[in-house]
Design an enzyme around this catalytic site. Sequence first.
Site, PDB file in Angstrom:
ATOM      1  N   TYR A  88      89.611 -33.374 -25.298  1.00  0.00           N
ATOM      2  CA  TYR A  88      89.751 -34.715 -25.874  1.00  0.00           C
ATOM      3  C   TYR A  88      91.223 -35.137 -25.900  1.00  0.00           C
ATOM      4  CZ  TYR A  88      89.477 -38.467 -29.332  1.00  0.00           C
ATOM      5  OH  TYR A  88      89.591 -39.659 -29.991  1.00  0.00           O
ATOM      6  N   LYS A  94      93.320 -38.011 -23.432  1.00  0.00           N
ATOM      7  CA  LYS A  94      94.078 -39.114 -24.036  1.00  0.00           C
ATOM      8  C   LYS A  94      95.523 -39.102 -23.533  1.00  0.00           C
ATOM      9  CE  LYS A  94      93.259 -40.242 -28.368  1.00  0.00           C
ATOM     10  NZ  LYS A  94      93.016 -40.159 -29.818  1.00  0.00           N
ATOM     11  N   ASN A 108      91.913 -40.617 -37.026  1.00  0.00           N
ATOM     12  CA  ASN A 108      90.473 -40.631 -37.294  1.00  0.00           C
ATOM     13  C   ASN A 108      90.056 -41.928 -37.990  1.00  0.00           C
ATOM     14  OD1 ASN A 108      89.521 -37.789 -36.537  1.00  0.00           O
ATOM     15  ND2 ASN A 108      91.412 -37.463 -37.673  1.00  0.00           N
ATOM     16  N   PHE A 158      83.326 -26.092 -40.179  1.00  0.00           N
ATOM     17  CA  PHE A 158      83.660 -25.231 -39.052  1.00  0.00           C
ATOM     18  C   PHE A 158      84.915 -24.416 -39.347  1.00  0.00           C
ATOM     19  CE2 PHE A 158      81.062 -28.580 -37.209  1.00  0.00           C
ATOM     20  CZ  PHE A 158      80.135 -27.835 -36.494  1.00  0.00           C
ATOM     21  N   ARG A 164      92.680 -33.654 -41.659  1.00  0.00           N
ATOM     22  CA  ARG A 164      92.795 -34.771 -40.727  1.00  0.00           C
ATOM     23  C   ARG A 164      93.306 -36.020 -41.430  1.00  0.00           C
ATOM     24  NH1 ARG A 164      92.430 -31.015 -37.980  1.00  0.00           N
ATOM     25  NH2 ARG A 164      90.921 -30.546 -36.354  1.00  0.00           N
ATOM     26  N   ARG A 174      85.178 -24.064 -34.505  1.00  0.00           N
ATOM     27  CA  ARG A 174      84.945 -24.638 -33.180  1.00  0.00           C
ATOM     28  C   ARG A 174      86.194 -24.402 -32.342  1.00  0.00           C
ATOM     29  NH1 ARG A 174      83.016 -30.639 -34.743  1.00  0.00           N
ATOM     30  NH2 ARG A 174      85.080 -30.532 -35.646  1.00  0.00           N
ATOM     31  N   SER A 175      86.002 -24.118 -31.100  1.00  0.00           N
ATOM     32  CA  SER A 175      87.129 -23.953 -30.188  1.00  0.00           C
ATOM     33  C   SER A 175      87.873 -25.282 -30.059  1.00  0.00           C
ATOM     34  CB  SER A 175      86.607 -23.512 -28.820  1.00  0.00           C
ATOM     35  OG  SER A 175      87.661 -23.404 -27.910  1.00  0.00           O
ATOM     36  N   GLY A 176      89.196 -25.235 -30.131  1.00  0.00           N
ATOM     37  CA  GLY A 176      90.004 -26.434 -29.935  1.00  0.00           C
ATOM     38  C   GLY A 176      90.251 -27.261 -31.177  1.00  0.00           C
ATOM     39  N   ASP A 177      89.852 -26.784 -32.352  1.00  0.00           N
ATOM     40  CA  ASP A 177      90.121 -27.519 -33.591  1.00  0.00           C
ATOM     41  C   ASP A 177      91.488 -27.112 -34.137  1.00  0.00           C
ATOM     42  OD1 ASP A 177      88.002 -29.219 -33.970  1.00  0.00           O
ATOM     43  OD2 ASP A 177      86.914 -27.911 -35.337  1.00  0.00           O
TER      44      ASP A 177
END
Length: 190
Positions: A15, A19, A44, A80, A93, A155-158
């Site tokens: 993601y 971008k 967000n 997660f 976030r 989660r992968s990538g968080d």
Amino acid sequence: VPIAEADRTEPINPYGETKLAFEGAMRWYAACHGFRAISLRYFNVAGATERNGEDHDPETHIIPLVLKVAAGELPDVRIFGQDYNTPDGTCSRDFIHVRDLASAPLLALEATGEAEPSFEVYNLGSAAGFSVREVIEAARKVTGRAIPARVVRRRSGDPPRLVASSRRARRDLGWSPRESSLEQMLADAW
């Protein structure tokens, strides 16, 4: 944290990488064709207007998911991971109310006006980070409902924290979030 526009960009998930790729393409296109371009980095987006709310399929955003649990549409909200280097161990976030965000593109268009060709980047966020647990607790207060939560694997990538510095947008564009308290965004989305 907070993340400034000039900070080094190192996406850790697809993601963020896509971008950044489009931002790079826009930068080169503006340079090659001699015009001014502005990239607005939305953090967000949350909340709702009187006529419009969020509707994703599948839904992956924390605030709509938490509210679906409050409405009885889901049995619980998944957290997660709880072992991040944050005060409560959950990801943090930056949330920005959709109404606050709506004025930014117009201000950016006005800023492109008669200026020399260039490429500018502006973060659009509230400069406040809220953890997953803080979102859930605030939603319980706003809705008056029990919101069961369960911890699952990361989660992968968080990334642990994503919080924007919106100082440049405030200074250069005159943009300012006015309705981006967590409670306001949750209440409007609810």
